[in-house]
Structures are given as structure tokens and as C-alpha cells.
Design an enzyme around this catalytic site. Structure first.
Site, PDB file in Angstrom:
ATOM      1  N   ARG A 197      -0.965   4.912   1.219  1.00 37.50           N
ATOM      2  CA  ARG A 197      -1.901   5.225   0.038  1.00 37.50           C
ATOM      3  C   ARG A 197      -3.066   5.475   0.793  1.00 37.50           C
ATOM      4  NH1 ARG A 197      -5.894   3.903  -3.673  1.00 37.50           N
ATOM      5  NH2 ARG A 197      -5.609   4.827  -5.732  1.00 37.50           N
ATOM      6  N   CYS A 198      -3.691   4.368   1.467  1.00 40.93           N
ATOM      7  CA  CYS A 198      -4.820   4.734   2.343  1.00 40.93           C
ATOM      8  C   CYS A 198      -4.919   5.932   2.912  1.00 40.93           C
ATOM      9  CB  CYS A 198      -5.251   3.513   3.261  1.00 40.93           C
ATOM     10  SG  CYS A 198      -5.473   1.900   2.551  1.00 40.93           S
ATOM     11  N   MET A 199      -4.099   6.512   3.661  1.00 45.63           N
ATOM     12  CA  MET A 199      -3.800   7.682   4.544  1.00 45.63           C
ATOM     13  C   MET A 199      -3.816   9.110   3.862  1.00 45.63           C
ATOM     14  SD  MET A 199      -1.730   6.478   7.821  1.00 45.63           S
ATOM     15  CE  MET A 199      -0.224   6.527   7.095  1.00 45.63           C
ATOM     16  N   ASN A 213       0.898  -1.236   0.036  1.00 43.41           N
ATOM     17  CA  ASN A 213      -0.088   0.015   0.081  1.00 43.41           C
ATOM     18  C   ASN A 213       0.868   1.275   0.190  1.00 43.41           C
ATOM     19  OD1 ASN A 213      -1.911   2.034   1.587  1.00 43.41           O
ATOM     20  ND2 ASN A 213      -2.875   0.745   0.272  1.00 43.41           N
TER      21      ASN A 213
END
Length: 409
Positions: A391-393, A346
Site C-alpha cells: 500500500r505504501c508503494m 500493509n
């Protein structure tokens, strides 16, 4: 509050163009609301050490700033937006729409929220309102609630700003989150885009009342080509609706619908695949050659859906490449499974061949560097408790066109 969108650009056409502006959410009181009683409902695997999570997040933001990235924060933008009466009214209406309330408690909670200034209102909308904090509470619904319950639920998942909005060219998709515990995240993000002067004139291309689409499933492979993970979080109907929207707006010419197996460690497409260069992905080996994709294109006002092909093959064809290069997560099956769980793939590309990754994923980072990718390592021992990586954050708001990037020798 006088600034307008005329002084700011908003455009994202790829995963890897040089990152200029990003939206983050610094974790705060909402993480302190996590307990063994509610962590499952709020989708966290562990109870994070909040102070350390904040230190890790600050280091993440500083790593981005050190590479010339402008960092915006959800809480600050929300406070600004709530200075507008229309935004306050909408935010409060969203917060009290819960059918658990009943008429009496709804009036009490709305009155409590109306009395808060913009800073305290933003804090409460994100951190939640506990039963014991509502001193004016009374009536049947209030009295029958457990004293440990939340009247307004906290939003620890707001940490993962990618999920509730994603930019496609100069339009923002405010997504429709599938999990009930996270749906208010989209409402707050949508409020920012609707009322903050920085985003004046921005047109949404997707909205929360539509079929379920989550931003972690949306990968902009290159200008005009979007891959969308399809499963429990982003439904086939959501992919179809998104395809119709982006085609009608001229934002893309191809959407790849990618069915993914739904497990705790593979909630979204970006938990098994992210991009680190214009022609290179990092992928979890067990799925790299088993993922398929349905190529969706516009056809006389309707959609044409091709027969499924291997994902890597379909993606390369849509992108006009002979093939996509693949870097494996981990080095062997055991390491790969462990580092996949720890968000080893990620990654967040800051530019072609430059990516942010959790430092704990030693083998994956070594694989990236062996392939010529520079890795910006950040700590994520506490941030990762919600099963999300760099990436999620992050929600990129402005990236350069990747075709204009000078390629290293």
C-alpha cells in the site's frame, strides 16, 4: 505530449474498488545514495541491495499489470512534465530554496540544473546532487561543506508514492510531509499533477504548504467516509484542514480522526490497518480494540466533533455497517509483532477480496486466505528496508466504485 485528461479518468472513492490505474516509483540511483552516515536522516532502517530491490519492484508492477492494472511511473511522468519551461523553472526553484545554500551557491546550483536536459534534470532532482559532482562549485558555503554531503538531497522515500499524494474522488491531495528529508517529494509530485497533460484540469484539494498530512494516514473506508491517522506525521491541525477541504468540495461527509501511537513500526494508520474487502480490515491485534476515533462532520460551515468511540465501532457506524470484520496480523503475539514490523498488514487491495502482500508474512497471509481473501504474494526483502509495504508503494489514481463490484459466492 498531445494527450489530454479528456481521455483519462481519475477517481478513487474507496480502498477496495477494482484498481485500474496506479502510480509507482521504481527505485533507482537515489537508493544507491544511502549510506550508514545518512540512512537515519533519510528514514531507512537498512541499506538495501538496489539491484534486488529493483527486481522486487518490477515483479510488484508486473503482478499488478497481470490483473489488468495500468502502471504509471513517477520518473517518466516527471521527465514529460519537465519538457515545459514553467515546470523546469518551478522544479529548479524548489531545489535551490534550501536556506543552507546562500546566494552564491544557489546561483551556481541553479545554473547547473538549468543546463540539464529533461531526463538528466529528473534524475538529479530524484537522485540528488553530491558535493563532489558539482565541479563548478566554489565560495564559502561550498568550501565549508563536507565532501560527502549532498547539495541536493536524494529522495529514497519517493518509493512510497502513497505518502506524497492521495486521490479523493476526482481530486488529488498533494500532501504536506512532516519530515524535512521528504518534503521535496510532494513538490515533485505536485509538479507532475500541475504540468503533465494527462492530468490537465485536475484540481488539487490539498497542497504542501498546508498543515501536515501524509497519505499513509488517509484511508478511504467507503465513498464519503475517510479515516485519518493523527500523530506526529499527520497533525490534528492537518486532519482539521483536510476535513474542511473535503467537506467544502463535497468529497466526503464524514472524517474519522484516529490518534495513533508514533513508533518506528507504526508511522501511519496504514501500518496498523488496511482494507481487503468492503467490510473487512486486516489489523495489528494489540491496537485493533484500543484505537479510538473522533467522528468529524460538517456543521453550518464549521466542524462538529463527536466524543471518541472505539475505531472499529465508529468506522462501521459511519459506513452504515453493523460491524467491520477484522483479520489479525500474525497468529500469536510474537508472530504478530514480527509481521507487523515487516508490513504484514500493509496490503494493497486490487479488488474486493484480492490483495497484494509481502510473501514473508506467512501467518498473516494464511489468516487472509482462511477468511476468503486471495493473496498475491510479492517479495519484499529489500523493498521493505524503508518500512513500507504494497500500500505504501502505490498511489491509486483510478478505482471502480466498489458498490458496482460483483460479490463472489
Amino acid at each position: 505530449m498531445a494527450e489530454t485528461s479528456a481521455t483519462h479518468e481519475h477517481a478513487v472513492t474507496s480502498e477496495v474498488g477494482r484498481l485500474r490505474t496506479v502510480l509507482l516509483h521504481r527505485p533507482a540511483a537515489e537508493l544507491k545514495r544511502l549510506t550508514p552516515r545518512n540512512s537515519d536522516k533519510l528514514l531507512f532502517d537498512a541499506i538495501p541491495w538496489v539491484g534486488r530491490a529493483q527486481e522486487e519492484h518490477d515483479a510488484f508492477a508486473e503482478a499488478l499489470r497481470s490483473r489488468g492494472v495500468e502502471v504509471l511511473y513517477v520518473t517518466e511522468l516527471l521527465q514529460d512534465a519537465l519538457e515545459y519551461e514553467a515546470a523546469r523553472e518551478r522544479a529548479i526553484a524548489d531545489a535551490v530554496a534550501d536556506l543552507r545554500f546562500g546566494d552564491q551557491l544557489r546561483r551556481i546550483v541553479a545554473g547547473y540544473l538549468h543546463d540539464l536536459d529533461s531526463e538528466d534534470l529528473a534524475h538529479t532532482l530524484i537522485a540528488g546532487l553530491a558535493h563532489e559532482e558539482l565541479k563548478a562549485g566554489h565560495g564559502l558555503v561550498y568550501r565549508l561543506m563536507d565532501r560527502h554531503d549532498f547539495i541536493v538531497d536524494p529522495l529514497p522515500g519517493l518509493l512510497f508514492t502513497r505518502d506524497n499524494s492521495t486521490w479523493i474522488k476526482d481530486r488529488v491531495a498533494v500532501t504536506s510531509l512532516a519530515m524535512p528529508a521528504r518534503r521535496r517529494e510532494s513538490a515533485l509530485t505536485g509538479l507532475i499533477y500541475a504540468f503533465h497533460p494527462r492530468f490537465a484540469g485536475v484540481e488539487p484539494v490539498y497542497s504542501p504548504e498546508l498543515e501536515h498530512v501524509e497519505g499513509g494516514d488517509v484511508l478511504l473506508l467507503c465513498p464519503g467516509v475517510i479515516a485519518v491517522g493523527t500523530g506526529e506525521r499527520t497533525t490534528p491541525a492537518g486532519v482539521e484542514r483536510l476535513a474542511r477541504k473535503v467537506f467544502a468540495a463535497g468529497l466526503a461527509h464524514t472524517v474519522l480522526a484516529v490518534p495513533i501511537e508514533q513508533r518506528r513500526a507504526t508511522m501511519h494508520l496504514d501500518t496498523v490497518c488496511t482494507m481487503v474487502d468492503v467490510d473487512t480490515v486486516v489489523m495489528y491485534p494489540p491496537v485493533a480494540h484500543s484505537l479510538t476515533a473522533f467522528t468529524v462532520t460538517a456543521d453550518s460551515g464549521d466542524l462538529r466533533v463527536a466524543e471518541p468511540r472505539p475505531f472499529l465501532e465508529a468506522a462501521a457506524a459511519a459506513m452504515g455497517l453493523d460491524r467491520l470484520k477484522v483479520i489479525d496480523t500474525g497468529l500469536d503475539p510474537v508472530t504478530a509483532e514480527r509481521e507487523q514490523w515487516d508490513d504484514g498488514n500493509n496490503t494493497l487491495a486490487v479488488a474486493p477480496r484480492l490483495a497484494v502482500a509481502y510473501e514473508r508474512n506467512i501467518e498473516t497471509n494464511a489468516q487472509l486466505e482462511a477468511a476468503g481473501i486471495e493473496v498475491i504474494r510479492i517479495s519484499g526483502s529489500e523493498l521493505g528496508s524503508g518500512r513500507g509495504g504494497p500500500r505504501c508503494m502505490s498511489c491509486p489514481i483510478l478505482r471502480d466504485d466498489p458498490s458496482a463490484e460483483a460479490r463472489p459466492a
